[in-house]
Design a protein around this motif. Structure first.
Motif, PDB file in Angstrom:
ATOM      1  N   ALA A 218       0.809  -1.233  -0.091  1.00  0.00           N
ATOM      2  CA  ALA A 218      -0.033  -0.026  -0.002  1.00  0.00           C
ATOM      3  C   ALA A 218       0.729   1.207   0.026  1.00  0.00           C
ATOM      4  CB  ALA A 218      -0.955   0.131   1.037  1.00  0.00           C
ATOM      5  N   VAL A 219       1.802   1.254   0.822  1.00  0.00           N
ATOM      6  CA  VAL A 219       2.878   2.340   0.722  1.00  0.00           C
ATOM      7  C   VAL A 219       3.341   2.595  -0.558  1.00  0.00           C
ATOM      8  CG1 VAL A 219       5.103   3.312   1.569  1.00  0.00           C
ATOM      9  CG2 VAL A 219       3.399   2.297   3.326  1.00  0.00           C
ATOM     10  N   GLU A 220       3.771   1.391  -1.309  1.00  0.00           N
ATOM     11  CA  GLU A 220       4.503   1.610  -2.618  1.00  0.00           C
ATOM     12  C   GLU A 220       3.195   2.101  -3.742  1.00  0.00           C
ATOM     13  OE1 GLU A 220       6.828  -1.217  -5.820  1.00  0.00           O
ATOM     14  OE2 GLU A 220       6.036  -1.926  -3.889  1.00  0.00           O
ATOM     15  N   HIS A 221       2.185   1.773  -3.429  1.00  0.00           N
ATOM     16  CA  HIS A 221       0.923   2.116  -4.286  1.00  0.00           C
ATOM     17  C   HIS A 221       0.804   3.762  -4.069  1.00  0.00           C
ATOM     18  CE1 HIS A 221      -2.943   2.944  -5.916  1.00  0.00           C
ATOM     19  NE2 HIS A 221      -3.305   3.527  -4.957  1.00  0.00           N
ATOM     20  N   TRP A 222       0.787   4.319  -3.056  1.00  0.00           N
ATOM     21  CA  TRP A 222       0.583   5.796  -2.678  1.00  0.00           C
ATOM     22  C   TRP A 222       1.893   6.464  -2.922  1.00  0.00           C
ATOM     23  CZ3 TRP A 222      -4.106   7.310  -2.547  1.00  0.00           C
ATOM     24  CH2 TRP A 222      -5.084   6.641  -1.830  1.00  0.00           C
ATOM     25  N   PHE A 223       3.052   5.983  -2.810  1.00  0.00           N
ATOM     26  CA  PHE A 223       4.263   6.392  -3.431  1.00  0.00           C
ATOM     27  C   PHE A 223       4.249   6.570  -4.974  1.00  0.00           C
ATOM     28  CE2 PHE A 223       8.461   5.569  -5.497  1.00  0.00           C
ATOM     29  CZ  PHE A 223       9.400   6.427  -4.906  1.00  0.00           C
ATOM     30  N   GLN A 224       3.804   5.669  -5.817  1.00  0.00           N
ATOM     31  CA  GLN A 224       3.740   5.756  -7.032  1.00  0.00           C
ATOM     32  C   GLN A 224       2.744   7.005  -7.572  1.00  0.00           C
ATOM     33  OE1 GLN A 224       5.604   4.364  -9.158  1.00  0.00           O
ATOM     34  NE2 GLN A 224       6.817   2.901  -7.793  1.00  0.00           N
ATOM     35  N   GLN A 225       1.427   7.029  -6.699  1.00  0.00           N
ATOM     36  CA  GLN A 225       0.482   8.365  -6.935  1.00  0.00           C
ATOM     37  C   GLN A 225       1.324   9.512  -7.058  1.00  0.00           C
ATOM     38  OE1 GLN A 225      -2.687   7.791  -7.917  1.00  0.00           O
ATOM     39  NE2 GLN A 225      -2.203   5.332  -8.314  1.00  0.00           N
TER      40      GLN A 225
END
Length: 751
Positions: A218-225
């Motif tokens: 989830a952290v990686e998802h928001w980081f990409q966003q």
């Protein structure tokens, strides 16, 4: 007001340190800039105050024509701005306008001003862009919008530095890397981007808590966003700052939830630390160790289909094997009997596309032959890559050359330089001599087969370190020359760039002192922060290269069966008489010394350097005890592409009571010189003050600027087709002729 006056006092003290007029200069040299930034890190809300003070000091330096203050103040300001949690658009606009004013000044002011103006333009549109790009590249975080990677390689020669210094540096770099992880770095990027865009409207404490409770995916998802939002805003020139803020506001609400996102914290701006860059420490024991590390950085073992294959190829030192023998570069080739005639109409019916209409694109792809042997690039294509490696990055895209005139030219798609290797050398002039050797070897290897040049951006940095208790090799070399003589390059860089002198040359004795301190909590508090932070600051802000000429020397020996030796040097070549000679030569030498004095009869032929750049060839015969050729000038105003040669001549003086001898130092400037022993008596040659690079039984030598290997190759290929052509034609005219070693500083050479 008290806090602002304290920051102003620290900035003024920093400026007085540049002039050397402050009593604390000798005691705290190199610490003032570090303590100023650490004070701001402890209270991030003061970042805007420091930026405002630095802008005023820059404007005052411009009005008073104190140009020596401009680049140090600008570097300090930009480093503060990158780390700051939030800076107003009005303040960024003032810094941007000042950088544009620098474009009217000579180099290096216009170069630094243009670079920072370009960065600030993106930062004003998308706050947090500079911080985000720095963390992504330094930590090698996966990101499609910004796929760049950087790594710092620290090289130290174990025979020049003591074991205590090497162990202390290794422990510090390992401790700096152990305190951070990719997940933590992604959280830092998210937090800094939100606070930079939303300001005090971002509840950083709640945001960090939410990210901490999330799984890594989830952290990686928001980081990409966040990365996509920031990069899109920074890349679009028409994007308004308000639109970027609205995008991040939506991500912020989606991340925390609409109910929690509306409650802003009253704690104000908080610090988001800038992670330490990816640093690896290496003891330089093998000659080609630098090349091996660069290859592994561009193509790690984890990305290779056959790790054992790559390791074996590294040991064989042949780059073409690495490129051609691994499946990730091309398919494995099998020796099979081919039944393909090579004619299009002989293809079987199964090869035809049965579905849908056949457009031009599918027709073109159908005509391509698959699985054949990979064609080597043409010489001109290879030279184009090599020319790009010799010139500055960021040039125009190359146009692919076509052999047939009826094929329209198409823009080639060369490999992007997504990797940046920052090589930091620790030691004295002797390790720079090894660097010149390795750099020359790397350029020759790239000339034979291009691999690193189109993929890698190579940057060199130098931190002088002189051990307090040197080992045997250092004692031997120190006997002939003192500490200042062993750090001539650092002395020149310090005179050319005062900010380098203030921040980097001060480490010459600080690092050995900190390494030999007894173990204590205060010792770890200082070393773990100071040394790592100064190295990180140097590689991040030192973007202006000073190019040093590499010289080639060819030596001939008294044994006709022995092949001539070729080598390169960067700082110094020294010759002196040889003691271990035969008994017959020894008896003749004693008779000769009694009649003509000590030394060897030499014939010297050189091209004199004059102001008009006209070549003036001179020949001199004399008796000498030694020759010293220095490539580093004693003053920064002198030409770097010139050898200062000192020949100690022995002059015989006849008296009524007998004869006596006196030594006279003859000095000359040249770029090409030949020295020959007319008596065929051998002498010794030592390169770059390094006793390990000593050649014996030399009777003749030739010194000239080292040619760029790619230029030599292209020149040879051009001469094959133009046997009577003496001038450079075609691509050769635009290629650098001599090999230059660039070492990065903060300002380059200040005029």
């Amino acid at each position: 007001a008290e806090m602002e006056s304290d920051i102003l006092r620290r900035v003024r003290t920093l400026l007085r340190e540049l002039d050397g007029h402050h009593p604390a200069c000798q005691r705290d040299r190199g610490m003032l800039r570090w303590t100023l930034h650490k004070k701001i890190d402890q209270n991030p809300s003061n970042s805007s105050v420091l930026v405002r003070i630095l802008v005023k000091e820059l404007e005052r330096a411009e009005r008073g024509d104190f140009r020596q203050y401009i680049i140090p103040l600008l570097h300090t300001l930009m480093y503060t701005l990158i780390k700051a949690p939030s800076i107003s658009d009005e303040l960024c606009g003032r810094v941007y306008d000042f950088c544009k004013k620098l474009l009217t000044l000579p180099k290096p002011f216009c170069t630094v001003g243009l670079d920072y103006a370009t960065r600030l333009k993106m930062e004003r549109t998308a706050p947090g862009t500079l911080y985000q790009r720095m963390v992504i590249s330094e930590q090698s975080l996966k990101s499609d919008p910004y796929p760049y990677q950087e790594k710092i390689f620290i090289f130290a020669d174990p025979e020049l530095l003591s074991e205590a210094i090497c162990n202390a540096l290794l422990a510090d770099t390992e401790a700096a890397q152990a305190s951070q992880s990719p997940r933590a770095c992604m959280c830092h990027v998210i937090s800094h981007a939100m606070q930079a865009a939303l300001g005090e409207g971002c509840d950083l404490g709640r945001l960090k808590g939410t990210l901490q409770a999330m799984p890594t995916s989830a952290v990686e998802h928001w980081f990409q966003q966040v990365v996509v939002a920031v990069e899109c805003a920074g890349g679009e020139g028409s994007t308004d700052r308000g639109q970027h803020t609205a995008r991040l506001q939506d991500i912020y609400r989606a991340l925390l939830g609409s109910s929690q996102a509306g409650n802003a914290s009253l704690r104000g701006l908080q610090d988001t630390p800038l992670p330490n860059p990816n640093i690896s420490f290496h003891l330089w024991k093998e000659d080609d160790q630098l090349w091996k590390e660069l290859v592994l950085f561009v193509r790690p073992l984890s990305q290779s289909c056959e790790p054992d294959c790559l390791s074996q190829d590294l040991d064989n030192f042949e780059i073409q094997d690495i490129i051609s023998d691994c499946d990730c570069c091309e398919q494995t080739r099998f020796s099979v009997l081919s039944t393909d005639s090579g004619i299009e109409r002989d293809l079987p019916a199964a090869a035809e596309e049965p579905f849908g209409p056949c457009n031009a694109e599918t027709e073109q792809s159908r005509l391509h032959r698959k699985g054949g042997i990979k064609k080597k690039p043409s010489p001109l294509e290879s030279m184009a890559f090599l020319q790009a490696g010799c010139s500055n990055p960021g040039g125009k895209p190359l146009v692919k050359l076509q052999r047939r005139s009826d094929i329209p030219p198409e823009v080639a798609t060369p490999l992007q330089r997504l990797h940046t290797a920052r090589i930091v050398l620790l030691g004295d002039d002797r390790i720079l001599g090894r660097l010149a050797q390795a750099f020359h070897s790397l350029r020759k290897r790239e000339t034979r087969r291009v691999f690193l040049t189109p993929r890698l951006n190579l940057q060199f940095y130098y931190i002088p370190v002189v051990a307090g208790q040197p080992n045997t090799l250092a004692v031997e070399d120190h006997g002939a020359s003192g500490h200042e003589e062993l750090c001539e390059v650092a002395g020149y860089l310090g005179r050319a760039d005062p900010w380098y002198e203030s921040n980097i040359n001060t480490l010459c004795h600080v690092i050995p002192k900190l390494a030999t301190m007894p173990s204590s909590p205060s010792k770890h508090l200082v070393t773990d922060l100071f040394i790592t932070d100064v190295i990180a600051y140097y590689v991040r802000m030192g973007i202006q290269p000073v190019c040093f000429q590499v010289y080639a020397v060819k030596m001939f020996f008294n044994d006709p069966a022995q092949e001539p030796a070729e080598d390169v040097f960067l700082t110094e070549l020294c010759t002196q008489g040889q003691d271990n000679i035969s008994h017959r030569e020894l008896s003749l030498t004693k008779k000769k010394t009694t009649l003509d004095g000590p030394g060897i009869d030499l014939a010297v032929a050189y091209k004199k350097v004059v102001v008009s750049n006209r070549e003036k060839e001179l020949d001199v015969s004399l008796r000498s005890t030694g020759v010293v050729m220095k490539a580093i000038p004693s003053e920064e105003a002198e030409d770097l592409v010139c050898l200062n040669v000192t020949i100690t001549e022995i002059i015989r003086i006849n008296h009524l009571s007998g004869r006596s001898f006196s030594a006279v130092a003859n000095r000359l400037k040249t770029r090409n010189i030949k020295i020959r022993s007319t008596e065929q008596r051998p002498f010794m040659v030592r390169l770059d003050k390094d006793s390990r690079r000593t050649y014996k039984n030399v009777i003749s030598l030739e010194v000239s600027p080292c040619p760029e290997p790619s230029y030599c190759l292209q020149k040879t290929r051009t001469m094959k087709f133009n046997l009577h052509q003496t001038e450079d034609v075609g691509l050769v005219k635009y290629m650098p002729k001599s090999l230059l070693l660039p070492i990065n500083t903060f300002a380059g050479v200040m005029q």
